[in-house]
Structures are given as C-alpha cells and as structure tokens.
Design a protein around this motif. Sequence first.
Motif, mmCIF file in Angstrom:
data_model
loop_
_atom_site.group_PDB
_atom_site.id
_atom_site.type_symbol
_atom_site.label_atom_id
_atom_site.label_comp_id
_atom_site.label_asym_id
_atom_site.label_seq_id
_atom_site.Cartn_x
_atom_site.Cartn_y
_atom_site.Cartn_z
ATOM 1 N N ARG B 97 0.838 -1.208 0.000
ATOM 2 C CA ARG B 97 0.000 0.000 0.000
ATOM 3 C C ARG B 97 0.873 1.259 0.000
ATOM 4 N NH1 ARG B 97 -5.210 1.836 1.956
ATOM 5 N NH2 ARG B 97 -5.922 -0.297 1.918
ATOM 6 N N GLU B 98 1.948 1.241 0.810
ATOM 7 C CA GLU B 98 2.854 2.399 0.863
ATOM 8 C C GLU B 98 3.583 2.585 -0.469
ATOM 9 O OE1 GLU B 98 4.420 3.094 5.417
ATOM 10 O OE2 GLU B 98 5.072 1.257 4.446
ATOM 11 N N ILE B 113 -6.437 3.245 -4.737
ATOM 12 C CA ILE B 113 -5.533 2.166 -4.305
ATOM 13 C C ILE B 113 -6.216 0.829 -4.518
ATOM 14 C CG2 ILE B 113 -4.389 1.116 -2.304
ATOM 15 C CD1 ILE B 113 -4.024 3.904 -1.173
ATOM 16 N N LYS B 114 -7.464 0.765 -4.056
ATOM 17 C CA LYS B 114 -8.232 -0.485 -4.165
ATOM 18 C C LYS B 114 -8.342 -0.908 -5.635
ATOM 19 C CE LYS B 114 -12.339 -2.441 -2.197
ATOM 20 N NZ LYS B 114 -13.634 -2.257 -1.616
ATOM 21 N N GLN B 115 -8.622 0.089 -6.459
ATOM 22 C CA GLN B 115 -8.821 -0.183 -7.887
ATOM 23 C C GLN B 115 -7.549 -0.762 -8.541
ATOM 24 O OE1 GLN B 115 -10.069 3.325 -9.959
ATOM 25 N NE2 GLN B 115 -10.762 2.184 -11.732
ATOM 26 N N VAL B 116 -6.409 -0.107 -8.283
ATOM 27 C CA VAL B 116 -5.186 -0.596 -8.947
ATOM 28 C C VAL B 116 -4.723 -1.932 -8.360
ATOM 29 C CG1 VAL B 116 -4.321 1.620 -9.795
ATOM 30 C CG2 VAL B 116 -3.672 0.867 -7.510
ATOM 31 N N LEU B 125 -2.569 -8.575 -0.850
ATOM 32 C CA LEU B 125 -1.178 -8.372 -0.411
ATOM 33 C C LEU B 125 -0.927 -6.947 0.082
ATOM 34 C CD1 LEU B 125 0.640 -10.103 -3.431
ATOM 35 C CD2 LEU B 125 0.142 -11.110 -1.202
ATOM 36 N N SER B 126 -1.962 -6.136 0.181
ATOM 37 C CA SER B 126 -1.760 -4.700 0.416
ATOM 38 C C SER B 126 -1.004 -4.383 1.702
ATOM 39 C CB SER B 126 -3.093 -3.960 0.384
ATOM 40 O OG SER B 126 -3.857 -4.323 1.508
ATOM 41 N N SER B 127 -1.135 -5.236 2.732
ATOM 42 C CA SER B 127 -0.441 -4.958 4.000
ATOM 43 C C SER B 127 0.891 -5.686 4.118
ATOM 44 C CB SER B 127 -1.317 -5.376 5.179
ATOM 45 O OG SER B 127 -2.530 -4.690 5.113
ATOM 46 N N ARG B 128 1.224 -6.481 3.110
ATOM 47 C CA ARG B 128 2.501 -7.233 3.168
ATOM 48 C C ARG B 128 3.657 -6.317 2.773
ATOM 49 N NH1 ARG B 128 1.974 -12.711 1.685
ATOM 50 N NH2 ARG B 128 4.250 -12.752 1.559
ATOM 51 N N LEU B 129 4.833 -6.613 3.309
ATOM 52 C CA LEU B 129 6.017 -5.844 2.934
ATOM 53 C C LEU B 129 6.461 -6.247 1.531
ATOM 54 C CD1 LEU B 129 8.221 -5.812 6.177
ATOM 55 C CD2 LEU B 129 6.484 -4.189 5.447
ATOM 56 N N ILE B 130 6.882 -5.253 0.763
ATOM 57 C CA ILE B 130 7.247 -5.510 -0.634
ATOM 58 C C ILE B 130 8.385 -6.540 -0.742
ATOM 59 C CG2 ILE B 130 8.858 -3.516 -0.761
ATOM 60 C CD1 ILE B 130 6.691 -4.112 -3.697
#
Lengths: 276, 246
Positions: B97-98, B113-116, B125-130
């Motif tokens: 997300r960041e 954000i949700k859309q992309v 995976l939005s809260s997972r670290l890249i």
Amino acid sequence: MSLGEILSFAFVQRAMLAGVLIAAVCSILGVFLVLRRMSLIGDGLAHITFGSVAVVLFIGISPLYITLAALPLVMISSLAILKLTRSKKIHGDAAIGIVSSIGIAVGIVLASLSGGYNVDLFSYLFGNILTVNQTELLLSFILFIIVICYVIYFYHDLFAVTFDEELARSMGIKTKRINILLFILTAVAAVLAMKVTGIMLVSALLILPPLTSLQLSISFRMTIIVSVIFAILSVICGIIVSFLLNLPAGGTIVIINVIFLLIIFGISRCKNNLGK
Amino acid sequence: MPVNIIRTEKLTFCYDGIEVLQDISFAVQKGDYLGVAGPNGSGKSTLIKNILGILPPREGSISLFGQPLADFRQWDKIGYLPQRLAALNNHFPGTVREIVQLGVGRKENIQNIKQVLQMMDIEHLSSRLIGELSYGEQQRAMLARALYGKPELLILDEPTTALDPQTRDNFYLLTQELNRHQGTTIILITHDTGVLGNYARHLLYLDKKIVFSGTFEDFCTSPDMAGFFGQASQHIICHQHDRSIV
C-alpha cells in the motif's frame, strides 16, 4: 543512591534530555541511511569529528565551544562524502573511507603537534554525556525540531528516495536537495552525538535502533517510530544503569542497544520459525 | 492539431565518453501507443531515463506535455515502471500500500488504491512488505504504483519479465484498454516484438540511433528494414504477431 535522587541532579536531567533528543534524531536519520546502505557514514563522520575537534583544540578555542566550532568542518566533510559517492569511479564505502582516514590522520597529527594526546581529545573519543552543557542541549533541541520538520515535510520524498533514487527522480523529486539535507543533518547529529556515546560509538546510535526496528518487519512509518522508541529507551536505561553501576554512559547505552537488537532479532527468528 | 506528449530534438547521451544515444529526434502524440525495441545496449532504457530527467542528455532538447523538461512540474501525469526491479532491497520495510502511493504529492485515495490493487490482483497483499513478495508479485505491485495516479502517460520498461503468461496477457489487455478507452499515452519497451505488433500502434527501433520509426506495417514492408535485419529476420519479427510482409 535511589533513582529519584539520581534524576534530581540538574546535570543528569540535562544529560537525559540531550541524550533522548540526539538518540531520537540519530534513530530517525539512521533509518534512511541504513536502508540506503550508507550506515558507515556515521563512522566516517565520527572520524571527521575527531579531526575537527583536534583542529579546534589545536587552534585553542575554548572547550565550551568545541561542538559549535567543529560543526562547519564536519558539515563540509559530509558534503564531500556525498560528492565522492556520486563519482562513478569511487564507490560509496571507499568515499567514506577516504574522508574518515583524512579525519583521523589530521586528528593524530594535530594532537601530536599540540604536545600529545590531551585529556580533552580523549573525553571526545569516549564521550561523557554528563558533561553536556546548555549550548549543546539547546543545539540538540534545535536539531531535533529541524529533523522532525524535515521528515514530516519531505516524508514522501524521503520514502521514494530511500526506496529507489532513480525512481524518485523520475517523479520529479529533487533528490539532490533531499540528499544534501540528509547528509548535513547527519553531520550535525554526529557532532552532537560525540558527547553521548563518544566519537568511537557515534555510528552505533545511527545503526542499532533502525536495525532493531527493521527486525520487526513493519511498515516504513512504523519502522521510524519504533526506531525512535528503542533509541530513547536505550539512552534512559543506559544513563541509569551507568550511574547505578558506575559505568561509562556511552558504552552502556550502546550495549543496551545491542541487547535490544539481540532480543528483537531472537523474537523475530522464533516467530518466523513458528510461522513455517 | 495533434498534441505532442513527448518531443526530443537531436538528443545525444554519453556514458563515460561513449555515445549511447546519437541524434535522437522523435515525437509521441497524445493517445499513441509506442513500442520501443532494439538489441541489448541499444539505448532504450537510457532514452527513457533522459526523457524522465533521471539522466541529463549531453546535447539536444526534450519537452514533456509541451513544456521544456527543465520547466516541467506535472509529474503526476506520468506513470513509470523501471526495468531494474531486481535491485529492490528485500529488507525495505514498505508495505505494498505504501509503495503504491510512492511519490511526490500523492495523497491517499483509498478508492484508487483499491482499484489498482484489484487490477493487478494483489489486493490481498496490500499490507505485506514488498520485500516479502515473490518477484512476480513485486512486479505487479510496481505496475499498480505506475497506474495509481491515473497517469496520462504510462512508460513501461520491460514490464512483464517476471509475470506468468496469464497475468502478462491480462496486463497487456489492460494497457490496450487504457489506451483505447481512456486515451492514456503508452510507451512500451520490450524485446517481445510479438507483443509490440499486437498492441503498439507505432514502433521505434533503436540501435544507439533511430533505425526505424513508424507503424509496424511500415516496418514489415520496409525494404530498408529488410536490408538492416536481413529479409529472413524481418520476416520472423513480423511473423511473430501474425502480420505478413508483402
């Protein structure tokens, strides 16, 4: 002596406050430096600080103003490191090595010329947080405010530059300005931190709290916040333990930082193993 | 009158005295889908880095959205996916997300954000670290980042190298959709000439200088290109995307 009695001394309060402010500053800047693989810049700047203090003592400036007098030299040196790291022919670690060698060499030569290693120079090498004066406390407070404003105002830019400098440039972020500010603030933090941990251990304040925080695998924002918490805790615990056990404060603060790192590293490894 | 989104004039760039780009002049018009191809070391990525101000050209001029590069400030109009994702620091503590919001002046827009994230199928995976993600998932997160600001110009440098065939095809269809229905101008760098033939409207073939600039049909029928590549190679390139040369 009870904890209350220790904390009632004005010089302990001053030391505690200055230590907390400087540790917070170092732990914030350290996150950006560690992630950009520039951790050793603290070491390089500390060596430059040694040379600068030797220059200042050699000239004969009053020890009361040593911090102020050493600042410009260290700031210029930090920009020299930045410039050298941008050179295609010199790698970043080599650039830091060059500048820090110059710092140490100048320090040794000037100390020798001024009649050998004197007590003042040694007190900067190993630090003595309990001798923090009003000027240094004020400087620490000003630096703390500047760093907080810098991080809040440039947060998105700093995040992007830390993630990928080229990508940040493609977004129109003025990476040069961000880098210059980061290096200058780190230089000021390194000079002020010499009283907390001593020149020999300045880089520990820049590296250990961020590294401890990074073990927790949390978001970027939380990494900065948790890094500050560990740094502040280490200074408070370090000063108290050093007072109670009659140990040098600088070394004790660093050892407590290492203990934090080992505990968090262990917990993180256990968590990962349990997760598998 | 067509609007030039990008215009370069006599662009030259050197790495350590070695010319990597020579006399590059071309324009990309609004709504175009330009494919950039060329062999390794032909200057494709360098050209993009010049256009985006990452590397300063030695000579020549660049304008973006009608403004000289030096005066250009509307960077939110551009979405860029760099080729060099392999250099990503796996200990970087940014969440997906960041990373998606990465950039200057990018205020959080939860809907966007949700859309992309949905587009790239990485909402979970939005809260997972890249750094914890697989290479393919990181690539999708970076694509989501490029798309987040709803850019008018999308520059994609080898965007699908780490993607599985299904995700890759979906991604190219998405770029086509963005180009056709939302008017997004797209520049796609890839070695996959089949993809270029299927999706790009124009082709820029580089080998330090511009070897060819025009439509894919022109490329396939050009005697000059037959001379440059050899007729057999030209045939292979054009055959890959089911277009026949005359």
